[in-house]
Design an enzyme around this catalytic site. Structure first.
Site, PDB file in Angstrom:
ATOM      1  CB  VAL A 226      -0.936   0.019   1.224  1.00  0.00           C
ATOM      2  CG1 VAL A 226      -1.784   1.291   1.217  1.00  0.00           C
ATOM      3  CG2 VAL A 226      -1.816  -1.224   1.245  1.00  0.00           C
ATOM      4  CE  LYS A 227       2.830   4.815  -5.259  1.00  0.00           C
ATOM      5  NZ  LYS A 227       3.657   5.071  -6.465  1.00  0.00           N
ATOM      6  CB  VAL A 228       0.515   6.041   2.578  1.00  0.00           C
ATOM      7  CG1 VAL A 228      -0.463   4.876   2.688  1.00  0.00           C
ATOM      8  CG2 VAL A 228       1.769   5.751   3.397  1.00  0.00           C
TER       9      VAL A 228
END
Length: 217
Positions: free
Chosen positions: A82-84
């Site tokens: 998951v890219k944040v």
């Protein structure tokens, strides 16, 4: 050093993967929108193709919404990271998802202090943006070196994923410094094989071979 390809073009990913050059993929909503396809559908297709991490980016800006989106993205496949963004809300999201056993790629990093916070929040990957720093006359490679030193000083397991790679020199510089991963568009990865002396040497050889009149096949 691992090679991630920065694209949502499934055909380009497949071509590089067949050569063994793809250890992972980074995507973002903008890249997928260019394909005109559904974000979840394309992401699932890439995850089925690639064994390594596939970064899928949240679109929310508040922590609770980021966490909900991250959990939904993580259900696509086991290899989703998951890219944040590296904001306070992003760091909260990183900590929550990491504690749940999910991979998290913290992106849009532009300082060593930001990278330190991401590591302490448990990020799987930190993504410093080299090219964008170069755009404002700051050497992006220096940031990679600073993060490498800090992480080595304290034994952080967060992998340095050098992003915004625009040139072949960026790739070799990152390799020398010790970045764990680079992510680059397919065209940049292909340029790694190119050199004018190789082209000149091949042209000379082919000219000499043609003069012999011989054939192998």
């Amino acid at each position: 050093m691992k090679f991630f390809v920065d694209t949502a073009d499934v055909a380009a990913i497949s071509e590089l993967n067949d050569l063994g050059f793809v250890d992972g993929v980074t995507t973002n909503p903008s890249l997928i929108m260019k394909s005109g396809r559904d974000i979840l559908e394309v992401t699932k297709e890439i995850c089925d193709l690639i064994d390594g991490p596939v970064s899928a980016e949240v679109t929310a800006t508040e922590a609770d919404d980021m966490i909900a989106e991250g959990r939904k993205l993580a259900k696509i496949a086991d290899n989703i990271a998951v890219k944040v963004p590296l904001t306070w809300a992003g760091l909260k999201t990183c900590k929550t998802l990491t504690d749940e056993g999910r991979m998290v790629n913290v992106t849009l990093c532009f300082s060593a202090n930001q990278a330190l916070l991401a590591a302490k929040a448990g990020a799987s990957f930190i993504s410093p943006f080299i090219g964008r720093l170069d755009d404002i006359n700051i050497d992006g490679i220096d940031l990679i070196a600073d993060i490498r030193t800090i992480y080595d000083n304290y034994g952080y397991g967060t992998e340095i994923l050098a992003a915004s790679i625009r040139t072949v020199n960026h790739v070799s510089d990152c390799a020398r410094i010790g970045a764990d991963v680079i992510t680059a568009p397919p065209e940049v990865l292909k340029k790694l094989a190119s050199h004018p002396l190789t082209d000149a040497g091949l042209a000379s050889f082919m000219a000499d071979w043609a003069k012999t009149g011989q054939k192998i096949l």
